[in-house]
Design a protein around this motif. Structure first.
Motif, PDB file in Angstrom:
ATOM      1  N   ARG A   1       0.013   6.557  17.111  1.00  0.00           N
ATOM      2  CA  ARG A   1       1.373   6.313  16.272  1.00  0.00           C
ATOM      3  C   ARG A   1       1.746   7.840  15.839  1.00  0.00           C
ATOM      4  O   ARG A   1       2.819   7.944  16.386  1.00  0.00           O
TER       5      ARG A   1
ATOM      6  N   ARG B   1       9.963  14.206  12.081  1.00  0.00           N
ATOM      7  CA  ARG B   1       9.334  13.524  13.203  1.00  0.00           C
ATOM      8  C   ARG B   1       8.604  14.392  14.369  1.00  0.00           C
ATOM      9  O   ARG B   1       8.040  13.757  15.169  1.00  0.00           O
TER      10      ARG B   1
ATOM     11  N   THR C   1      15.043   5.997   3.172  1.00  0.00           N
ATOM     12  CA  THR C   1      14.882   4.766   2.054  1.00  0.00           C
ATOM     13  C   THR C   1      15.283   3.669   2.606  1.00  0.00           C
ATOM     14  O   THR C   1      14.360   2.624   2.590  1.00  0.00           O
TER      15      THR C   1
ATOM     16  N   LEU D   1      12.312   4.026  14.459  1.00  0.00           N
ATOM     17  CA  LEU D   1      12.750   4.836  13.319  1.00  0.00           C
ATOM     18  C   LEU D   1      13.887   5.615  13.918  1.00  0.00           C
ATOM     19  O   LEU D   1      14.881   5.872  13.425  1.00  0.00           O
TER      20      LEU D   1
ATOM     21  N   GLN E   1      15.237   2.518   5.679  1.00  0.00           N
ATOM     22  CA  GLN E   1      14.326   2.059   6.863  1.00  0.00           C
ATOM     23  C   GLN E   1      12.915   1.910   6.479  1.00  0.00           C
ATOM     24  O   GLN E   1      12.345   0.728   6.792  1.00  0.00           O
TER      25      GLN E   1
ATOM     26  N   VAL F   1       0.872   3.297   3.237  1.00  0.00           N
ATOM     27  CA  VAL F   1       1.718   2.967   4.205  1.00  0.00           C
ATOM     28  C   VAL F   1       3.145   3.401   3.906  1.00  0.00           C
ATOM     29  O   VAL F   1       3.663   3.949   5.084  1.00  0.00           O
TER      30      VAL F   1
ATOM     31  N   ASN G   1      -3.382   4.015   7.123  1.00  0.00           N
ATOM     32  CA  ASN G   1      -2.034   3.687   6.467  1.00  0.00           C
ATOM     33  C   ASN G   1      -1.352   3.061   7.840  1.00  0.00           C
ATOM     34  O   ASN G   1      -0.221   3.406   8.042  1.00  0.00           O
TER      35      ASN G   1
ATOM     36  N   ASP H   1       0.752  -1.199   0.156  1.00  0.00           N
ATOM     37  CA  ASP H   1       0.025   0.016   0.084  1.00  0.00           C
ATOM     38  C   ASP H   1       0.857   1.246   0.065  1.00  0.00           C
ATOM     39  O   ASP H   1       1.692   1.374   0.919  1.00  0.00           O
TER      40      ASP H   1
ATOM     41  N   ALA I   1      11.073   8.511   7.945  1.00  0.00           N
ATOM     42  CA  ALA I   1      11.996   7.295   7.759  1.00  0.00           C
ATOM     43  C   ALA I   1      12.888   7.273   6.357  1.00  0.00           C
ATOM     44  O   ALA I   1      12.462   8.153   5.670  1.00  0.00           O
TER      45      ALA I   1
ATOM     46  N   ALA J   1       3.054   7.276   4.802  1.00  0.00           N
ATOM     47  CA  ALA J   1       3.150   7.487   6.212  1.00  0.00           C
ATOM     48  C   ALA J   1       4.353   7.346   7.053  1.00  0.00           C
ATOM     49  O   ALA J   1       4.809   8.129   7.753  1.00  0.00           O
ATOM     50  N   ALA J   2       4.989   6.319   6.562  1.00  0.00           N
ATOM     51  CA  ALA J   2       6.242   6.125   7.148  1.00  0.00           C
ATOM     52  C   ALA J   2       7.479   7.269   6.531  1.00  0.00           C
ATOM     53  O   ALA J   2       8.247   7.839   7.385  1.00  0.00           O
TER      54      ALA J   2
ATOM     55  N   SER K   1       1.194  -5.654   8.700  1.00  0.00           N
ATOM     56  CA  SER K   1       2.015  -6.710   9.123  1.00  0.00           C
ATOM     57  C   SER K   1       2.613  -6.789  10.704  1.00  0.00           C
ATOM     58  O   SER K   1       3.003  -7.545  11.137  1.00  0.00           O
TER      59      SER K   1
ATOM     60  N   PHE L   1      -4.526   9.768   8.612  1.00  0.00           N
ATOM     61  CA  PHE L   1      -4.784   9.645   7.346  1.00  0.00           C
ATOM     62  C   PHE L   1      -6.209   9.068   7.075  1.00  0.00           C
ATOM     63  O   PHE L   1      -6.678   8.324   7.958  1.00  0.00           O
TER      64      PHE L   1
ATOM     65  N   LEU M   1       0.459  -0.395   9.348  1.00  0.00           N
ATOM     66  CA  LEU M   1       1.272  -1.595   8.792  1.00  0.00           C
ATOM     67  C   LEU M   1       0.633  -3.014   9.102  1.00  0.00           C
ATOM     68  O   LEU M   1       0.203  -2.886  10.402  1.00  0.00           O
TER      69      LEU M   1
ATOM     70  N   PHE N   1       6.510   2.190  15.952  1.00  0.00           N
ATOM     71  CA  PHE N   1       7.226   2.238  14.662  1.00  0.00           C
ATOM     72  C   PHE N   1       7.827   3.538  14.497  1.00  0.00           C
ATOM     73  O   PHE N   1       9.083   3.505  14.343  1.00  0.00           O
TER      74      PHE N   1
ATOM     75  N   PRO O   1       8.487  -6.357   5.507  1.00  0.00           N
ATOM     76  CA  PRO O   1       7.692  -6.912   6.450  1.00  0.00           C
ATOM     77  C   PRO O   1       6.411  -6.927   5.595  1.00  0.00           C
ATOM     78  O   PRO O   1       5.517  -8.002   5.834  1.00  0.00           O
ATOM     79  N   GLU O   2       5.766  -6.035   4.927  1.00  0.00           N
ATOM     80  CA  GLU O   2       4.295  -5.724   4.449  1.00  0.00           C
ATOM     81  C   GLU O   2       4.438  -6.572   3.370  1.00  0.00           C
ATOM     82  O   GLU O   2       3.233  -7.331   3.113  1.00  0.00           O
TER      83      GLU O   2
ATOM     84  N   ARG P   1      11.723  -1.739   7.259  1.00  0.00           N
ATOM     85  CA  ARG P   1      10.919  -1.924   8.087  1.00  0.00           C
ATOM     86  C   ARG P   1       9.206  -1.654   7.704  1.00  0.00           C
ATOM     87  O   ARG P   1       8.292  -1.932   8.288  1.00  0.00           O
ATOM     88  N   VAL P   2       9.253  -1.401   6.429  1.00  0.00           N
ATOM     89  CA  VAL P   2       8.185  -1.294   5.796  1.00  0.00           C
ATOM     90  C   VAL P   2       7.804  -2.445   4.668  1.00  0.00           C
ATOM     91  O   VAL P   2       7.049  -3.233   4.894  1.00  0.00           O
TER      92      VAL P   2
ATOM     93  N   GLN Q   1      14.076  14.584   7.285  1.00  0.00           N
ATOM     94  CA  GLN Q   1      13.474  13.691   8.137  1.00  0.00           C
ATOM     95  C   GLN Q   1      13.696  13.826   9.409  1.00  0.00           C
ATOM     96  O   GLN Q   1      12.612  13.358  10.309  1.00  0.00           O
TER      97      GLN Q   1
END
Lengths: 222, 338
Positions: free
Chosen positions: B153, B82, A135, B109, A137, A124, B92, A121, A133, A127-128, B96, B88, B94, B105, A145-146, A141-142, B78
């Motif tokens: 989150r 933070r 690239t 990071l 990470q 997601v 959105n 997606d 995050a 969002a990261a 998994s 959203f 994760l 999460f 695993p996804e 991490r996205v 970046q």
């Protein structure tokens, strides 16, 4: 066509051949993943880049992957004999076939990786990014695993493809069940050996597929 | 806190170029809940995504807490992101990862220590009311619960700003209200600046302090919600508010029905404590006119009570005029409709 006689089969040779097939499968599988996974990730990342230079590099890489994928494995194998000799010191037997197997399967696996990553997606990933995050990470991490179920399915398909590739490698002096089937069944008309070899390979493929499906199911959270 | 200067975003090039934002200016104060309302395609989504540079503007400046984001390098951006949380429309999360891991999460990071993460995530789970769902996966949660995870989150890295991109648009009305209450709580507890975009006036009315109306890639009207809501100036704003407070058809029917003798239809707006006082009946008792209520709303904007009545006065023309003058003198806003 005479009756089949399974009494004369050399079971020890059959066992050794099975072992050789498993060994080829294991080594080529590991190296295919080691090579194909990063290649797939790179294809995915570069394929989405806005940078025009990276887009060009992507097109070249993509073309290379397509070429490797469109050359029939038998021809690729023969063409890679010199390379195998350089890397492994031999172009025959279990070790001699591994470079060809890996180079044949890695581009295929890389495409499967690229496709599964594309299924992740976009929201997601965004969002990261929004959380700061990098690239790296995002990949670790996205994306991975996804995409895990898709990647595991890709590994399964690749291993099954490798089983048939190992069989073909019998043609150029590779080892294993394929070699046995060709030498006895094809060249010496000993159908029994061929049948048993094929049955063993079918069982191997079946087991691989079942294990793969189980893993995919275990990791699916949707 | 947030300043957008001459923000322009153009998608595509040449003849296929589409302008999403054209020289937009906006200023958002620290600690307020600022709403941006607009129809789909007005550019509101692009606007909010420009604040954390998920969308890089074609031109213009984005200032957040004294830092111009478009001038930052990758690493600095970046770092800055933070401090800008975002939720959203489609959550959105994760898929998994468990609820716990989703909330952890952003902390992972940033390389936060394990014990600190554990403490923080547990606090947040309590804050959003999901302490019993820590080990569930998003697919096992309802929409409202998923958005609560999204909020937790977004708050994990103690941001200064929370961006809400249509955060309640995928939720049913009850769930929407509970998420809005949560946002208001957070705003009050942590003095967090919240920017939200929506196409629902109800959302603005419930929690926003100030609002901007976006149309055609620019801001057409902005101000305190009470001001914009009760005295809209631009057609687009009126559209949004009408759908919330007035119904055109029934009002027209009521006006056409007419009354006895000399009449005048007026819209009376009450704001604040006046909403609950008996001003109207006191005034008409003095002037001797009668009135019929044609349409009316009494509600609140955030915590401010307001009322809007459309009434028809019947009586001597002079007495009707006196009534209107007196109502205005009492601090009510009176507008003659017909």
């Amino acid at each position: 066509m005479g009756g089949l006689n399974f009494n004369d089969i050399n079971w020890q040779e059959m066992g050794e051949a099975s072992g050789a097939t498993l060994k080829m499968l294991a080594y080529s599988g590991i190296f295919t993943i080691i090579l194909g996974l990063p290649l797939g990730i790179v294809l995915y990342l570069w394929g989405r880049s806005n940078n025009s230079i990276i887009r060009v590099v992507y097109s070249v890489l993509s073309l290379a992957v397509n070429i490797l994928r469109s050359v029939p494995f038998l021809i690729l194998m023969v063409a890679l004999i010199p390379l195998s000799k350089t890397i492994m010191g031999t172009s025959i037997g279990v070790l001699g076939t591994i470079p060809a197997l890996v180079i044949g399967a890695a581009p295929f696996f890389a495409r499967l990786v690229e496709t599964s990553l594309r299924e992740v997606d976009r929201g997601v990933i965004e969002a990261a990014q929004g959380m700061g995050a990098s690239t790296g990470q995002i990949v670790m991490r996205v994306l991975l695993p996804e995409a895990r179920p898709g990647l595991l399915a890709g590994v399964t398909i690749t291993l099954v493809t490798l089983v048939s590739y190992t069989a073909m490698s019998g043609m150029i002096g590779g080892g294993g069940l394929g070699d046995l089937a060709i030498r006895y069944g094809y060249y010496r008309y000993e159908k029994e050996v061929m049948i048993i070899s094929v049955v063993l390979m079918v069982i191997l493929v079946q087991l691989l597929q079942m294990a793969g499906d189980r893993l995919v199911q275990y990791f699916t959270r949707k | 806190m947030i300043e957008l200067k001459e923000l322009t975003k153009v998608y595509g090039k040449g003849s296929k170029a589409a302008i999403a934002l054209s020289g937009l200016n906006l200023s958002i104060k620290k600690g307020e809940i600022f709403g941006v309302i607009g129809h789909s395609g007005a550019g509101k989504s692009t606007l909010i995504r420009c604040i954390n540079l998920l969308e890089r503007p074609t031109a213009g400046e984005v200032w957040v807490d004294g830092v111009e984001l478009t001038a930052l390098g990758k690493g600095q951006l970046q770092e800055k992101r933070r401090k800008i949380g975002m939720i959203f429309q489609h959550f959105n999360l994760l898929s998994s990862a468990t609820v716990y891991d989703n909330i952890a999460f952003p902390l992972r990071l940033a390389g936060t220590s394990k014990s600190r993460i554990d403490q923080k995530v547990k606090e947040l789970l309590v804050l959003v009311g999901l302490e019993n769902h820590a080990n569930k996966y998003p697919a096992q949660l309802s929409g409202g619960q998923k958005q609560r995870v999204g909020v937790a989150r977004a708050l994990a890295s103690d941001p200064d700003v929370l961006l809400c991109d249509e955060a309640t648009s995928a939720l049913d009305p009850q769930t929407t209200d509970s998420i809005l209450r949560l946002l208001l709580d957070i705003n009050r507890k942590f003095h967090l600046t919240i920017v939200l975009i929506t196409h629902e006036m109800h959302v603005i009315q419930s929690i926003c302090d100030r609002v901007a109306v976006i149309h055609g890639g620019g801001i057409v009207e902005q101000g305190e919600v009470t001001e914009v809501f009760l005295k809209p100036k631009h057609e687009v704003t009126k559209d949004f508010i009408r759908s919330e407070t007035q119904q055109e058809g029934p009002l027209r029917a009521a006006l056409e029905a007419g009354g006895r003798g000399d009449t005048k239809a007026v819209k009376i707006t009450f704001l604040g404590q006046k909403t609950y006082e008996s001003t109207l009946s006191e005034v008409v008792r003095g002037t001797g006119v009668n009135f019929a209520i044609l349409q009316g709303t009494i509600s609140t904007i955030k915590d401010v009570p307001y009322g809007q009545l459309i009434v028809r006065f019947e009586g001597e023309p002079g007495a009707i005029n006196d009534t209107i003058t007196e109502l205005a003198a009492q601090g009510l806003d009176v507008e003659v409709i017909s």
